[in-house]
Design a protein around this motif. Structure first.
Motif, mmCIF file in Angstrom:
data_model
loop_
_atom_site.group_PDB
_atom_site.id
_atom_site.type_symbol
_atom_site.label_atom_id
_atom_site.label_comp_id
_atom_site.label_asym_id
_atom_site.label_seq_id
_atom_site.Cartn_x
_atom_site.Cartn_y
_atom_site.Cartn_z
ATOM 1 N N GLU A 41 39.929 33.545 43.770
ATOM 2 C CA GLU A 41 40.501 32.192 43.750
ATOM 3 C C GLU A 41 39.812 31.322 42.700
ATOM 4 O O GLU A 41 40.467 30.572 41.974
ATOM 5 C CB GLU A 41 40.405 31.552 45.137
ATOM 6 C CG GLU A 41 41.116 30.236 45.243
ATOM 7 C CD GLU A 41 42.619 30.299 44.994
ATOM 8 O OE1 GLU A 41 43.195 29.250 44.671
ATOM 9 O OE2 GLU A 41 43.226 31.388 45.115
ATOM 10 N N LEU A 42 38.502 31.414 42.607
ATOM 11 C CA LEU A 42 37.788 30.647 41.588
ATOM 12 C C LEU A 42 38.148 31.128 40.184
ATOM 13 O O LEU A 42 38.208 30.328 39.250
ATOM 14 C CB LEU A 42 36.275 30.719 41.818
ATOM 15 C CG LEU A 42 35.766 30.002 43.065
ATOM 16 C CD1 LEU A 42 34.280 30.252 43.258
ATOM 17 C CD2 LEU A 42 36.071 28.515 43.008
ATOM 18 N N ALA A 43 38.413 32.417 40.047
ATOM 19 C CA ALA A 43 38.849 32.941 38.743
ATOM 20 C C ALA A 43 40.237 32.419 38.392
ATOM 21 O O ALA A 43 40.511 32.092 37.239
ATOM 22 C CB ALA A 43 38.838 34.468 38.762
ATOM 23 N N ARG A 44 41.113 32.326 39.383
ATOM 24 C CA ARG A 44 42.494 31.859 39.135
ATOM 25 C C ARG A 44 42.571 30.358 38.916
ATOM 26 O O ARG A 44 43.286 29.891 38.042
ATOM 27 C CB ARG A 44 43.402 32.198 40.331
ATOM 28 C CG ARG A 44 43.754 33.639 40.464
ATOM 29 C CD ARG A 44 44.624 33.971 41.676
ATOM 30 N NE ARG A 44 44.787 32.926 42.664
ATOM 31 C CZ ARG A 44 45.964 32.545 43.170
ATOM 32 N NH1 ARG A 44 47.071 33.118 42.775
ATOM 33 N NH2 ARG A 44 46.036 31.614 44.098
ATOM 34 N N GLN A 45 41.860 29.595 39.737
ATOM 35 C CA GLN A 45 42.029 28.141 39.767
ATOM 36 C C GLN A 45 40.931 27.355 39.059
ATOM 37 O O GLN A 45 41.094 26.170 38.845
ATOM 38 C CB GLN A 45 42.111 27.657 41.222
ATOM 39 C CG GLN A 45 43.232 28.264 42.014
ATOM 40 C CD GLN A 45 44.604 27.880 41.495
ATOM 41 O OE1 GLN A 45 44.805 26.792 40.969
ATOM 42 N NE2 GLN A 45 45.547 28.792 41.599
#
Length: 136
Positions: A41-45
């Motif tokens: 999620e941190l990689a995506r957002q």
């Protein structure tokens, strides 16, 4: 440690198949369900607040998310930034080391989506066979 492109060559003395190797512990931690999802999620957002992560990761408890973020921060994969505002704002983001997991995590996530139907079929077949064995 020597590098080839962006991929570091493993140090020969680290063997995750050997008992007591710290790399085994690291694999266990970054391979946990919630760590994979938090890192993904941190990689995506990009940077997220705690409440944003909790909303995006359906089913994670506050306690589990807190533990996961602390572990990832301790391992140097996630950076926790506190902004001295009223109220205080805290954000979590991938560190440069955490960024190196983007490719492997995306590959793993893509694989799981691409092959989920096959896995579900396999599970069903296995469960059917196991059920038949228990009835005999």
């Amino acid at each position: 440690m020597s590098t080839v492109g962006d991929v570091a060559e493993p140090t020969p003395s680290w063997d995750p198949y050997a008992r007591g190797c710290p790399s085994r512990d690291l694999l266990d931690q970054i391979g946990s369900k919630w760590a994979v999802l938090v890192l993904g999620e941190l990689a995506r957002q990009g940077a997220c607040r705690f409440t944003q992560l909790r909303q995006r990761l359906a089913g994670v408890s506050e306690k589990m998310l807190t533990q996961t973020l602390r572990t990832l921060e301790r391992d140097g994969l996630v950076l926790r930034t506190v902004y001295p505002e009223a109220p205080i704002r805290v954000e979590y983001a991938l560190t440069p080391l955490g960024q190196t997991l983007r490719g492997p995590l995306k590959a793993l996530t893509d694989w799981s989506v691409r092959h989920i139907e096959e896995v579900l079929t396999s599970r069903e077949e296995y469960d059917d066979r196991a059920g038949q064995q228990h009835r005999t």
